[in-house]
Design an enzyme around this catalytic site. Structure first.
Site, PDB file in Angstrom:
ATOM      1  N   THR A  29       0.745  -1.306  -0.019  1.00  0.00           N
ATOM      2  CA  THR A  29       0.018  -0.032   0.109  1.00  0.00           C
ATOM      3  C   THR A  29       0.980   1.190   0.087  1.00  0.00           C
ATOM      4  OG1 THR A  29      -1.701  -1.281   1.225  1.00  0.00           O
ATOM      5  CG2 THR A  29      -1.772   1.339   1.225  1.00  0.00           C
ATOM      6  N   VAL A  30       1.791   1.414   1.065  1.00  0.00           N
ATOM      7  CA  VAL A  30       2.412   2.539   1.195  1.00  0.00           C
ATOM      8  C   VAL A  30       3.572   2.745   0.004  1.00  0.00           C
ATOM      9  CG1 VAL A  30       4.009   4.077   2.574  1.00  0.00           C
ATOM     10  CG2 VAL A  30       2.124   2.944   3.589  1.00  0.00           C
ATOM     11  N   ALA A  79      12.163  -3.972  -4.641  1.00  0.00           N
ATOM     12  CA  ALA A  79      11.966  -5.461  -4.214  1.00  0.00           C
ATOM     13  C   ALA A  79      10.689  -5.650  -3.448  1.00  0.00           C
ATOM     14  CB  ALA A  79      13.064  -5.757  -3.135  1.00  0.00           C
ATOM     15  N   LYS A 114       7.097   1.640  12.820  1.00  0.00           N
ATOM     16  CA  LYS A 114       6.957   2.063  14.152  1.00  0.00           C
ATOM     17  C   LYS A 114       7.264   0.739  15.034  1.00  0.00           C
ATOM     18  CE  LYS A 114       3.507   1.983  11.944  1.00  0.00           C
ATOM     19  NZ  LYS A 114       2.632   2.589  11.139  1.00  0.00           N
ATOM     20  N   GLU A 126       9.903   9.823   9.733  1.00  0.00           N
ATOM     21  CA  GLU A 126       8.540  10.567  10.043  1.00  0.00           C
ATOM     22  C   GLU A 126       7.355   9.881   9.882  1.00  0.00           C
ATOM     23  OE1 GLU A 126       6.860  13.032  11.236  1.00  0.00           O
ATOM     24  OE2 GLU A 126       8.213  14.536  10.594  1.00  0.00           O
ATOM     25  N   GLY A 180       1.328   9.033  10.446  1.00  0.00           N
ATOM     26  CA  GLY A 180       1.374   9.017   9.019  1.00  0.00           C
ATOM     27  C   GLY A 180       1.891  10.434   8.206  1.00  0.00           C
ATOM     28  N   GLY A 229     -12.544  -0.640   4.993  1.00  0.00           N
ATOM     29  CA  GLY A 229     -11.130  -0.379   4.720  1.00  0.00           C
ATOM     30  C   GLY A 229     -10.368   0.558   5.873  1.00  0.00           C
ATOM     31  N   GLU A 283      -7.805  -3.491   9.364  1.00  0.00           N
ATOM     32  CA  GLU A 283      -7.373  -4.615   8.544  1.00  0.00           C
ATOM     33  C   GLU A 283      -8.009  -5.831   8.963  1.00  0.00           C
ATOM     34  OE1 GLU A 283      -4.262  -4.388   7.231  1.00  0.00           O
ATOM     35  OE2 GLU A 283      -3.621  -2.490   8.160  1.00  0.00           O
ATOM     36  N   LYS A 309       3.993   3.977  18.383  1.00  0.00           N
ATOM     37  CA  LYS A 309       4.241   5.167  18.001  1.00  0.00           C
ATOM     38  C   LYS A 309       4.573   6.122  19.103  1.00  0.00           C
ATOM     39  CE  LYS A 309       1.146   4.614  14.328  1.00  0.00           C
ATOM     40  NZ  LYS A 309      -0.538   4.555  13.816  1.00  0.00           N
TER      41      LYS A 309
END
Lengths: 442, 442
Positions: A15-16, A45, A107, A131, A136, A189, A192, A207
């Protein structure tokens, strides 16, 4: 002046990671205009190469072998977006040892192994930027480390898990049960398929550990955090709190107490006027209290493809222009250069409390209950016995107690004693009441 | 490793300057531990030397001659806290030409002469840092320039003047008149003896110009901002808005429209659920909308001795560790390196409106008024005629109109026409209704 081209290696294209690829494709020109730096994804990768193909990475840049990215001599910066603390740790350490800077959103990795990772970076004269690991897209680490550098931080209060905040907002506003709200969050969504680490407070604690380590220049031991999640919450308590003027939030709290540093994650009732009370839905909000700046608050999207990619790329730019390494080297605020803090034992916490217990509706019962509190030096601010329509009488009737400030250890003892009373039907429910932090605390 | 000692020259030792002296005295050790940099006030200039004596600066470091500080060869960084745009401009330019970096909190100077100042800095290979100029202690420039660097900003919405926000909160919550609230603000030290630049919107506009210039990489011409203050506001409109679910705020708004960049400061009614609605009292809050990060908001103390000193010292540390110059040189986001924007004429703004007029209470009057709106293609969402107890009948009765989205030019024409109607007793009051900005705007 020609742009400086900086090649980036990406490990993890979910996703990220996919968001980072898309962001650099869409905004690469604009970022180069603004910063003089052109970031290029040299290699990606992922064990599932189809993920990288799907976001349009050229086939010859995709591999399922992280080492091939880490050891690519053209690449000075590795972005780790695999997650977890097993292979991700290996990748990060290998990248640093190979002389690469690392940007990560991980994190859990930093909360548990930050010290080793920062030390390895320093030994190799490279930096780690993270960061995206906390809240986020909100630039909260930048604010804490750079913007508020002149301050001694007295406290951090954060709503740092959008899943939990969404569920709690739904329970409060729509009267849903925990399970109904969770199912809805999964459908939309916001949660999870396996939401365990979100709802049990672990994600917030990761965090909090990262932020507190910087804020208090402390080598925080993650296992010393007190962590409670929202799984046990009952809609009737959310509703009762609401009637009393409180909103339930999962808070990550780090503050100095006379006994040391208190680090805790738990559901809390905050007054409706509390700075964090109006933060509803999937947004994050982090309050930082500094001894010069006073109260500051940072709000935004704490997760998701686009906001997290925004934070990852900000770190990439910072490293590419040369500031990232300098900050990492000049500032001594990370776990590998900080002493272990003294921790405030949870039993020594001072708080107000909401307690709800199910008691037999019989003369003298209230006296037994209030006596138990009194014997532990807990004074009560309000006691109300509620109607409990629709429940069989032998479950008892709900009695809601709001206490004055009491010591947590005594509260536990009182609740143990109350739970043993024959007139009390179930383990009492306890939710801490958290007032607004004093702006200029000592 | 020994600390790097960096000498700082301070020009202006009033409220904020004194705060910087006190901060560095109190926190110098802590800052050195965290950053490796020890900031020392080598010399202080103020035309009133007693101000510097009062905060404990040694007599041999105080002068009433700014040039003596600027030209002191030991000093690489000058902090300008004189304010205004006359001598402050001379001092800043002289310092840059003498090869000094400059830290300033002077929003007026940057809004009006930023281009010349940045260019002079660049010619002399020095930097200008100005976190303290916008929103006091809140690290909003850091967030905008560094934290959100990956984003194209679609809009900034800010409450950036604590005086106005305090006055509007008092008018709304306590039912005070503008004058009563202002007097109270002056008594409490939230408003200056001469509050003109605060209440007429100029101060907010200065900050908006500085932020917008960075956010949109634009050479903003301050004279092109549309600026309205809060001086004309009537408590009856604040109360009427409140009844309709709106809160009145003085907003600084910068956003992209199809016609260009719109920069405007004016009182606005925001819905009670708007992200800026709950920001009451003397706090500031700035919303920034980025195309990747979405909505982010920054909140804290926008003025005052300690918060502003916190921001000044953050800039000093940034320069002292070497990042400040690098950011200034690498990033091309300031007015001297940016094109002039195209401005959206105010007449082309699209907005909803609150209008209150005083009309004769007679059959057919409402028809005349609604016809005037209709002739200018302004459709109305609600029209209410209020009771006006205690007023003589020949002042007319208040008629409150909420419109749908309309073009500002047409609204002006409609109001001109309505003002000329014999049945309307005074110039209609118009306050724009500002909804929450679309999070991911085009």
């Amino acid at each position: 002046m020609a742009d400086t081209v900086v090649q980036v290696g990406l490990i993890g294209c979910g996703t990220v990671g996919g968001g980072v690829v898309e962001l650099l494709r869409a905004e690469g020109d604009a970022i180069a205009r603004k910063t003089g730096v052109r970031l290029e994804i040299a290699r990606v990768a992922d064990k599932d190469v189809a993920q990288a193909e799907r976001v349009g990475v050229a086939a010859d840049r995709i591999t399922n072998d992280a080492a091939a990215v880490i050891n690519d001599p053209r690449i000075p910066i590795i972005v780790e977006l695999v997650g977890g603390t097993t292979v991700a740790k290996e990748f990060v350490l290998a990248a640093l040892r190979a002389g690469k800077h690392v940007v990560t959103a991980n994190k859990a990795l930093l909360a548990k192994f930050g010290k080793e990772i920062y030390r390895t970076a320093r030994e190799n004269k490279r930096c780690v930027a993270f960061e995206a690991s906390c809240a986020g897209g909100i630039p909260v680490i930048l604010a804490l480390r750079n913007g508020l550098i002149a301050n001694r931080v007295s406290a951090i209060y954060g709503i740092m898990n959008g899943t939990c905040n969404y569920i709690l907002s739904e329970m409060a506003d729509q009267g849903k049960s925990y399970q109904e709200a969770l199912t809805e969050a999964q459908r939309l969504g916001f949660a999870e398929v396996d939401p365990t680490l979100d709802v049990n407070g672990t994600d917030t604690a990761h965090k909090l550990a990262v932020l507190a380590s910087i804020a208090f220049c402390a080598d925080v031991d993650f296992s010393r955090l007190h962590i409670e999640g929202i799984e046990g919450l009952d809609a009737q308590d959310i509703a009762a709190g609401r009637e009393l003027g409180y909103v339930c939030k999962l808070l990550g709290i780090a503050d100095r107490t006379p006994d040391g540093l208190s680090l805790r994650v738990h559901p809390a009732f905050v007054p409706r006027t509390h700075p964090l009370a109006s933060n509803s839905g999937s947004f994050n909000a982090v309050s930082i209290y500094g001894n010069w700046v006073g109260h500051t608050l940072y709000y935004g999207r704490g997760a998701g493809r686009k906001p997290t990619a925004s934070a990852v790329v900000a770190d990439l730019v910072d490293i590419a222009v040369g500031n990232g390494v300098r900050t990492f080297e000049a500032f001594h605020m990370l776990a590998d250069q900080s002493p272990e803090p003294r921790y405030t034992p949870m039993d020594r916490l001072e708080s107000r409390y909401y307690v709800r217990l199910m008691a037999v509706d019989r003369p003298g019962v209230m006296a037994q209950i209030t006596r138990a509190f009194g014997e532990h030096e807990i004074s009560l601010r309000a006691v109300t016995q509620h109607e409990s329509p629709g429940r069989p009488a032998d479950d008892g009737v709900p009695v809601v107690v709001l206490t004055h400030v009491a010591r947590e250890g005594r509260m536990r003892e009182a609740l143990d004693q109350i739970a043993r009373l024959p007139v009390v039907k179930a383990r009492p429910v306890m939710i801490r009441l958290v007032e607004e932090h004093e702006e200029y605390a000592a």
